[in-house]
Design a protein around this motif. Structure first.
Motif, PDB file in Angstrom:
ATOM      1  N   TYR A 578       0.850  -1.171   0.032  1.00 28.35           N
ATOM      2  CA  TYR A 578       0.115  -0.105   0.065  1.00 28.35           C
ATOM      3  C   TYR A 578       0.959   1.125  -0.109  1.00 28.35           C
ATOM      4  O   TYR A 578       2.172   1.127   0.493  1.00 28.35           O
ATOM      5  CB  TYR A 578      -0.766  -0.055   1.345  1.00 28.35           C
ATOM      6  CG  TYR A 578      -2.007  -1.093   1.249  1.00 28.35           C
ATOM      7  CD1 TYR A 578      -3.418  -0.482   0.984  1.00 28.35           C
ATOM      8  CD2 TYR A 578      -1.927  -2.245   1.451  1.00 28.35           C
ATOM      9  CE1 TYR A 578      -4.610  -1.175   1.038  1.00 28.35           C
ATOM     10  CE2 TYR A 578      -2.940  -3.043   1.482  1.00 28.35           C
ATOM     11  CZ  TYR A 578      -4.225  -2.769   1.210  1.00 28.35           C
ATOM     12  OH  TYR A 578      -5.420  -3.502   1.064  1.00 28.35           O
ATOM     13  N   VAL A 579       0.214   2.356  -0.243  1.00 27.72           N
ATOM     14  CA  VAL A 579       1.004   3.555  -0.296  1.00 27.72           C
ATOM     15  C   VAL A 579       0.178   4.414   0.648  1.00 27.72           C
ATOM     16  O   VAL A 579      -1.018   4.539   0.758  1.00 27.72           O
ATOM     17  CB  VAL A 579       0.777   4.588  -1.522  1.00 27.72           C
ATOM     18  CG1 VAL A 579       1.659   5.744  -1.568  1.00 27.72           C
ATOM     19  CG2 VAL A 579       1.776   3.665  -2.737  1.00 27.72           C
ATOM     20  N   LYS A 580       0.924   4.876   1.820  1.00 29.22           N
ATOM     21  CA  LYS A 580       0.370   5.545   2.862  1.00 29.22           C
ATOM     22  C   LYS A 580       0.948   7.017   2.956  1.00 29.22           C
ATOM     23  O   LYS A 580       2.015   7.461   2.578  1.00 29.22           O
ATOM     24  CB  LYS A 580       0.644   4.831   4.146  1.00 29.22           C
ATOM     25  CG  LYS A 580       0.038   5.491   5.394  1.00 29.22           C
ATOM     26  CD  LYS A 580       0.484   4.559   6.627  1.00 29.22           C
ATOM     27  CE  LYS A 580       0.253   5.148   7.979  1.00 29.22           C
ATOM     28  NZ  LYS A 580       0.755   4.656   9.023  1.00 29.22           N
ATOM     29  N   VAL A 581      -0.207   7.976   2.784  1.00 23.61           N
ATOM     30  CA  VAL A 581       0.153   9.466   2.845  1.00 23.61           C
ATOM     31  C   VAL A 581      -0.345   9.753   4.129  1.00 23.61           C
ATOM     32  O   VAL A 581      -1.441   9.731   4.558  1.00 23.61           O
ATOM     33  CB  VAL A 581      -0.283  10.121   1.622  1.00 23.61           C
ATOM     34  CG1 VAL A 581       0.206  11.713   1.614  1.00 23.61           C
ATOM     35  CG2 VAL A 581       0.040   9.539   0.387  1.00 23.61           C
ATOM     36  N   TYR A 620     -13.655  10.865   2.127  1.00 26.00           N
ATOM     37  CA  TYR A 620     -14.000   9.661   2.785  1.00 26.00           C
ATOM     38  C   TYR A 620     -14.658   8.706   1.422  1.00 26.00           C
ATOM     39  O   TYR A 620     -14.101   7.476   1.161  1.00 26.00           O
ATOM     40  CB  TYR A 620     -14.871   9.631   3.905  1.00 26.00           C
ATOM     41  CG  TYR A 620     -14.961   8.242   4.531  1.00 26.00           C
ATOM     42  CD1 TYR A 620     -14.115   7.935   5.651  1.00 26.00           C
ATOM     43  CD2 TYR A 620     -16.395   7.688   4.373  1.00 26.00           C
ATOM     44  CE1 TYR A 620     -14.649   6.566   6.008  1.00 26.00           C
ATOM     45  CE2 TYR A 620     -16.527   6.376   4.994  1.00 26.00           C
ATOM     46  CZ  TYR A 620     -15.598   6.110   5.810  1.00 26.00           C
ATOM     47  OH  TYR A 620     -15.835   4.691   6.464  1.00 26.00           O
ATOM     48  N   LYS A 621     -15.528   9.165   0.767  1.00 29.04           N
ATOM     49  CA  LYS A 621     -16.262   8.322  -0.223  1.00 29.04           C
ATOM     50  C   LYS A 621     -15.234   7.919  -1.228  1.00 29.04           C
ATOM     51  O   LYS A 621     -15.242   6.776  -1.692  1.00 29.04           O
ATOM     52  CB  LYS A 621     -17.331   9.083  -0.802  1.00 29.04           C
ATOM     53  CG  LYS A 621     -18.253   8.500  -1.855  1.00 29.04           C
ATOM     54  CD  LYS A 621     -19.570   8.749  -2.117  1.00 29.04           C
ATOM     55  CE  LYS A 621     -20.202   7.611  -2.975  1.00 29.04           C
ATOM     56  NZ  LYS A 621     -19.774   7.317  -4.129  1.00 29.04           N
ATOM     57  N   ILE A 622     -14.345   9.178  -1.628  1.00 31.69           N
ATOM     58  CA  ILE A 622     -13.494   8.827  -2.854  1.00 31.69           C
ATOM     59  C   ILE A 622     -12.328   7.842  -2.484  1.00 31.69           C
ATOM     60  O   ILE A 622     -12.300   6.790  -3.143  1.00 31.69           O
ATOM     61  CB  ILE A 622     -12.736  10.209  -3.324  1.00 31.69           C
ATOM     62  CG1 ILE A 622     -13.895  11.037  -3.684  1.00 31.69           C
ATOM     63  CG2 ILE A 622     -11.553   9.815  -3.877  1.00 31.69           C
ATOM     64  CD1 ILE A 622     -13.451  12.744  -3.985  1.00 31.69           C
ATOM     65  N   HIS A 627     -10.940   1.728  -2.626  1.00 27.95           N
ATOM     66  CA  HIS A 627     -10.394   0.573  -1.831  1.00 27.95           C
ATOM     67  C   HIS A 627      -9.388   0.899  -1.096  1.00 27.95           C
ATOM     68  O   HIS A 627      -8.436   0.256  -0.455  1.00 27.95           O
ATOM     69  CB  HIS A 627     -10.114  -0.771  -2.670  1.00 27.95           C
ATOM     70  CG  HIS A 627     -11.091  -1.210  -3.777  1.00 27.95           C
ATOM     71  ND1 HIS A 627     -12.286  -1.348  -3.393  1.00 27.95           N
ATOM     72  CD2 HIS A 627     -11.054  -0.782  -4.979  1.00 27.95           C
ATOM     73  CE1 HIS A 627     -12.967  -1.461  -4.593  1.00 27.95           C
ATOM     74  NE2 HIS A 627     -12.183  -1.400  -5.584  1.00 27.95           N
ATOM     75  N   GLY A 628      -9.268   2.241  -0.382  1.00 26.50           N
ATOM     76  CA  GLY A 628      -8.216   2.509   0.541  1.00 26.50           C
ATOM     77  C   GLY A 628      -8.921   2.818   1.813  1.00 26.50           C
ATOM     78  O   GLY A 628     -10.065   2.571   1.950  1.00 26.50           O
ATOM     79  N   CYS A 643      -4.551  10.087   7.682  1.00 26.78           N
ATOM     80  CA  CYS A 643      -3.534   9.041   7.059  1.00 26.78           C
ATOM     81  C   CYS A 643      -4.674   8.477   5.967  1.00 26.78           C
ATOM     82  O   CYS A 643      -5.819   8.158   6.146  1.00 26.78           O
ATOM     83  CB  CYS A 643      -3.351   7.793   7.788  1.00 26.78           C
ATOM     84  SG  CYS A 643      -2.166   8.205   9.091  1.00 26.78           S
ATOM     85  N   ILE A 644      -4.143   8.487   4.650  1.00 25.49           N
ATOM     86  CA  ILE A 644      -4.695   7.805   3.677  1.00 25.49           C
ATOM     87  C   ILE A 644      -3.950   6.630   3.116  1.00 25.49           C
ATOM     88  O   ILE A 644      -2.714   6.893   2.834  1.00 25.49           O
ATOM     89  CB  ILE A 644      -4.924   8.717   2.558  1.00 25.49           C
ATOM     90  CG1 ILE A 644      -5.861  10.055   3.020  1.00 25.49           C
ATOM     91  CG2 ILE A 644      -5.243   8.400   1.265  1.00 25.49           C
ATOM     92  CD1 ILE A 644      -6.180  11.008   2.184  1.00 25.49           C
TER      93      ILE A 644
END
Ligand SMILES: Nc1ncnc2c1ncn2[C@@H]1O[C@H](COP(=O)(O)OP(=O)(O)OP(=O)(O)O)[C@@H](O)[C@H]1O
Ligand SMILES: [Mg+2]
Length: 662
Positions: A578-581, A620-622, A627-628, A643-644
């Motif tokens: 995963y990529v976490k920002v 949130y919806k986006i 699937h994040g 955190c995304i």
């Protein structure tokens, strides 16, 4: 004349005293020659093979010749009655070179004294053995030491313990003591089937003491035993049964490898006591072992269940707990003992625990409670079952509690409810927006006509202008709401690094104006994601703008802490990449009581006209659609961290769906 008569009388009475005295009296000259002996003295002379006019035995002669003061000696003398002990008082006669010897036969007295000494020694040994088992440190050591004590005391060659097992079918020589020079047999005497020794086993059925004075004369039916005993070179032996609750558990044995011999009755009695002490100790050890075993089984169970288990007394003082309970508090179980809830939990929770404990104790009933508390800004929800513990009289003596952390479960439930709620709201909002979209365009158009036609500076022109402004605001909200209804836009392989930098280019000017310093750590080699870049950019913009607003609220001007940090990293969840920002600002933070609401549509703390309260909801919806995962962690007045997490492009779409990452 009278004086002479008086003297004669005196001599006569002395002579009578000497002649009638049952103890030996001797009168010897300075060189040890006997000049007088009373009848007992004469008997003694016979035992010494000497007579009046001859020397007393040499050792006595030496003593007589060197005695100038009264002294007492003891001597063993072989008489016709056997070995006897005499005490001699040697009194040198004054002025003449004679020595008087007064003998007393103290054989009985000496034997009684020795037997008393032996008995005291024996009893002390028994007391020592008994003490050894009372303050038991090492059971095996205590048995071996005790065998050594009683073996030495009873002058045995070997002392040993046999224990039965497998329902009495097998016996083992478990402990052994051997006197010096006597061979050890313990290694040959393991795992012995008791059926090999039928005579012995039969004897133990109705006897507790088996004495074999002469192994060589053992009866025919004891041939198996005799063979074994002779192999061990045993001449005589004494075996004492050890019974636990009347069942034969083993025996203690004493061997004599020197000569056939018998044990004295009083010794046997005392040795039986030691066998009894050892038997009791074995019984106690077996009970302790089985208790320890069941305790360790229970402990294993307690330590391996995920629940937190604790036991409090009726004053709510912790008496015991399992590892899991202690681990949550970063302590060891033994450190919890003696503590109360106020030592372990925040006051509010401790109050709640105390009240619940009291209710359980007063009602005597089980209680199911959900305890909530905040620690370091985080909410914890604990489900606890408390049960009253009663003693045999039915009096409540404490509380047994088991609790489990249901924070995550409750949060997931809430999340599920919220996302259902959001979907419904989204659909509703999109429907309403659709309905409003056309009329509002009409309203704005009409207002524009009015504006164009009205006179400069007139009230109509002012009102028309306001209608257009407010109408535009409605139109903006409507267009945001419509993004819910729009079909999912196309996703492509995209670089988070690029999306983020594009976003920052758009926002840089505003951030600079607000004196917000940016700290970026976004590696170029972050894995690519499969995403709609514009949508993700929209999310980033909203989060950065929220952070900017919070920083401006806290520091209206410039400040060294007016910083927005953005960190990009690669991470793995369930072995998928995963990529976490992470966006972290040290602005106003979010009060705990509204943390649950900020994602709701139209929830805003911004003043009227400044925010729609849709930013996070749409973000949130986006992210969910990608699937994040979007999580927000904040402490009021301290920081907000958003955190995304987005799945990397190589993550298979179906896997994403099945694992419910959101
Ligand atoms: N970084 C932050 N620091 C402090 N509070 C925040 C932060 N981000 C969000 N919030 C809180 O969450 C609320 C909702 O945010 P959201 O982005 O959904 O709406 P908004 O920013 O108020 O309005 P809009 O996004 O439409 O301008 C905000 O009003 C604010 O109270
Ligand atoms: Mg916002």
């Amino acid at each position: 004349m009278a004086k002479q008569k008086q003297l004669k009388e005196k001599i006569k009475s002395i002579t009578t005293f000497s002649e009638k005295n049952p103890h030996p009296l001797l009168c010897v000259t300075g060189d040890g020659t006997v000049v007088y002996a009373n009848p007992s003295g004469k008997a003694l002379l016979q035992d010494w093979h000497c007579d009046i006019g001859q020397f007393v035995p040499d050792y006595l002669r030496q003593l007589v010749m060197s005695t100038f003061q009264t002294r007492v000696i003891q001597r063993n003398i072989e008489t016709k009655y056997g070995n006897q002990i005499f005490s001699f008082t040697i009194v040198p006669a004054t002025n003449i070179s004679y020595v008087n010897l007064y003998g007393v036969d103290i054989t009985e007295h000496k034997r009684a004294e020795e037997s008393l000494k032996y008995r005291i020694h024996f009893e002390m040994t028994v007391a020592n053995i008994s003490r050894r088992f009372t303050i038991l440190k090492d059971f095996d050591d205590a048995i071996t030491q005790s065998l050594a004590d009683i073996g030495q005391l009873s002058k045995a060659s070997r002392a040993y313990l046999f224990l039965f097992r497998d329902d009495g079918k097998i016996m083992d020589n478990t402990h052994e003591w051997c006197s010096e020079g006597v061979s050890s047999e313990i290694h040959h005497l393991q795992n012995l089937p008791t059926a090999r020794f039928p005579w012995l086993m039969k004897s133990f059925q109705h006897m507790n003491i088996i004495q074999i004075p002469d192994v060589g004369k053992m009866p025919e039916e004891a041939c198996a035993e005799k063979e074994e005993f002779e192999r061990e070179n045993i001449k005589s032996m004494l075996l004492l049964a050890i019974r636990i609750e009347r069942e034969l558990a083993g025996f203690i044995g004493f061997d004599n490898v020197v000569s056939p011999d018998t044990w004295r009755v009083e010794d046997i009695n005392l040795l039986s006591i030691t066998a009894e002490i050892v038997g009791n100790a074995i019984a106690r050890k077996r009970i302790e072992d089985s208790l320890r075993m069941s305790e360790s089984e229970h402990r294993l169970l307690l330590e391996n269940i995920p629940m937190r288990i604790f036991y409090k007394d009726k004053n709510s003082v912790y008496i015991a707990c399992n590892q899991n309970f202690a681990r949550d508090l970063c302590m060891k179980p033994e450190e919890i003992i003696g503590k109360i809830d106020y030592d372990l939990f925040p006051k509010e929770l401790a109050n709640q625990c105390r009240a619940n404990d009291r209710e359980v104790i007063e009602s005597g009933k089980r209680m199911d409670v959900e305890e909530r508390y905040f620690k370091d800004g985080q909410e914890f929800i604990i489900h606890t079952i408390k049960v009253p513990i009663k003693n045999e009289n039915g009096t409540i003596i404490g509380i047994l509690g088991s609790s489990i952390d249901i924070t995550e479960k409750v949060h997931l439930e809430r999340e599920a409810v919220r996302s259902r709620h959001l979907v419904l709201l989204g659909e509703l909002a999109a429907g309403v927006a659709h309905e409003i979209n056309n009329p509002i365009t009409g309203v704005i158009n009409c207002a524009q006509i009015l504006l164009n036609k009205s006179r400069e500076g007139s009230m109509e022109k002012d009102l028309a202008g306001r209608i257009i402004k407010e109408g535009d605001r409605v139109a903006t909200i409507v267009s945001k709401l419509l993004s819910f209804a729009r079909p999912e836009e196309k996703k492509n392989i995209a670089s988070v690094h690029e999306i983020l930098y594009d976003t920052l280019i758009l926002m840089r000017k505003q951030l600079e104006e607000d004196c917000i310093q940016m700290k970026l750590d976004i590696p170029k080699d972050l894995p690519e994601v499969f995403a709609n870049s514009q949508k993700i950019q929209q999310v980033f913009m909203n989060i950065i703008s929220n952070a900017g607003y919070a920083l401006n609220q806290k520091y209206p001007g410039g400040h060294e802490n007016k910083i927005l940090e953005i960190l990009g990293e690669k991470t793995a969840i369930n072995r998928h990449s995963y990529v976490k920002v992470t966006f972290c600002d040290h602005g106003t933070g979010i009060p705990a009581e509204i943390k649950d609401k900020i994602i709701n549509p139209f929830f805003t703390t911004k003043p009227h006209g400044k925010g729609t309260g849709l930013g996070l909801n749409i973000s949130y919806k986006i992210i969910t659609d990608h699937h994040g995962k979007l999580t927000i962690d904040s402490v009021e007045g301290e920081y907000t961290r958003v955190c995304i997490t987005l799945p990397a492009k190589d993550y298979h779409e179906s896997a994403i769906i099945s694992e419910h990452i959101v």
